[in-house]
Each structure stands twice: as structure tokens, then as C-alpha cells.
Design a protein around this motif. Structure first.
Motif, PDB file in Angstrom:
ATOM      1  N   SER A  18       4.463  -4.825  -5.241  1.00 21.92           N
ATOM      2  CA  SER A  18       5.470  -3.951  -5.851  1.00 21.92           C
ATOM      3  C   SER A  18       4.866  -2.582  -6.077  1.00 21.92           C
ATOM      4  O   SER A  18       3.655  -2.401  -6.023  1.00 21.92           O
ATOM      5  N   GLN A  19       5.734  -1.618  -6.328  1.00 26.33           N
ATOM      6  CA  GLN A  19       5.280  -0.261  -6.613  1.00 26.33           C
ATOM      7  C   GLN A  19       6.056   0.247  -7.812  1.00 26.33           C
ATOM      8  O   GLN A  19       7.287   0.186  -7.839  1.00 26.33           O
ATOM      9  N   ARG A  24       2.144   3.423  -8.759  1.00 28.07           N
ATOM     10  CA  ARG A  24       1.113   2.401  -8.954  1.00 28.07           C
ATOM     11  C   ARG A  24       1.534   1.124  -8.243  1.00 28.07           C
ATOM     12  O   ARG A  24       2.644   0.647  -8.419  1.00 28.07           O
ATOM     13  N   ARG A  25       0.627   0.603  -7.432  1.00 24.45           N
ATOM     14  CA  ARG A  25       0.932  -0.604  -6.658  1.00 24.45           C
ATOM     15  C   ARG A  25       0.304  -1.833  -7.290  1.00 24.45           C
ATOM     16  O   ARG A  25      -0.782  -1.778  -7.840  1.00 24.45           O
ATOM     17  N   THR A  26       1.003  -2.923  -7.153  1.00 22.49           N
ATOM     18  CA  THR A  26       0.483  -4.237  -7.509  1.00 22.49           C
ATOM     19  C   THR A  26       0.305  -4.984  -6.197  1.00 22.49           C
ATOM     20  O   THR A  26       1.185  -4.951  -5.337  1.00 22.49           O
ATOM     21  N   TYR A  27      -0.850  -5.624  -6.049  1.00 21.77           N
ATOM     22  CA  TYR A  27      -1.147  -6.349  -4.814  1.00 21.77           C
ATOM     23  C   TYR A  27      -1.107  -7.848  -5.050  1.00 21.77           C
ATOM     24  O   TYR A  27      -1.377  -8.317  -6.143  1.00 21.77           O
ATOM     25  N   ALA A  28      -0.786  -8.580  -3.990  1.00 24.98           N
ATOM     26  CA  ALA A  28      -0.791 -10.043  -4.019  1.00 24.98           C
ATOM     27  C   ALA A  28      -1.709 -10.528  -2.909  1.00 24.98           C
ATOM     28  O   ALA A  28      -1.806  -9.903  -1.853  1.00 24.98           O
TER      29      ALA A  28
END
Length: 50
Positions: A18-19, A24-28
Motif C-alpha cells: 500500500s501507499q 510512504r509505502r508498506t511492503y509485503a
């Protein structure tokens, strides 16, 4: 940190999840990333470094 995130994403070990509004990005972790993590956590039979 950002070059390492880019490297992991290039190797398809993580992917942006998500951004946020500020970019700011969230990584999986991907399935390939999980396999790589499991492989790197296998016991080696060597004594731990003190």
C-alpha cells in the motif's frame, strides 16, 4: 534502507502492499521471499558466532 528495499523488490522477494497519502509505502513479503527467508534460517551445523 531504500536501496535494500529496491533490491528486494527487484528480486521479487517483497512487493509494495500500500501507499499512504505522503507516499510512504508498506511492503509485503512474497512467496519467493518466504522461501528465501526459510532457506536462510536453516541450521548450518556450525557453532554460533560469539
Amino acid at each position: 534502507m531504500y536501496p535494500e528495499l529496491a533490491r528486494l523488490a527487484d528480486e521479487e522477494l517483497i512487493e509494495p502492499a500500500s501507499q499512504g497519502i505522503r507516499g510512504r509505502r508498506t511492503y509485503a513479503i512474497t512467496q519467493a521471499g518466504r522461501r528465501e527467508l526459510r532457506a536462510s534460517c536453516q541450521p548450518t551445523g556450525r557453532a554460533p558466532i560469539a
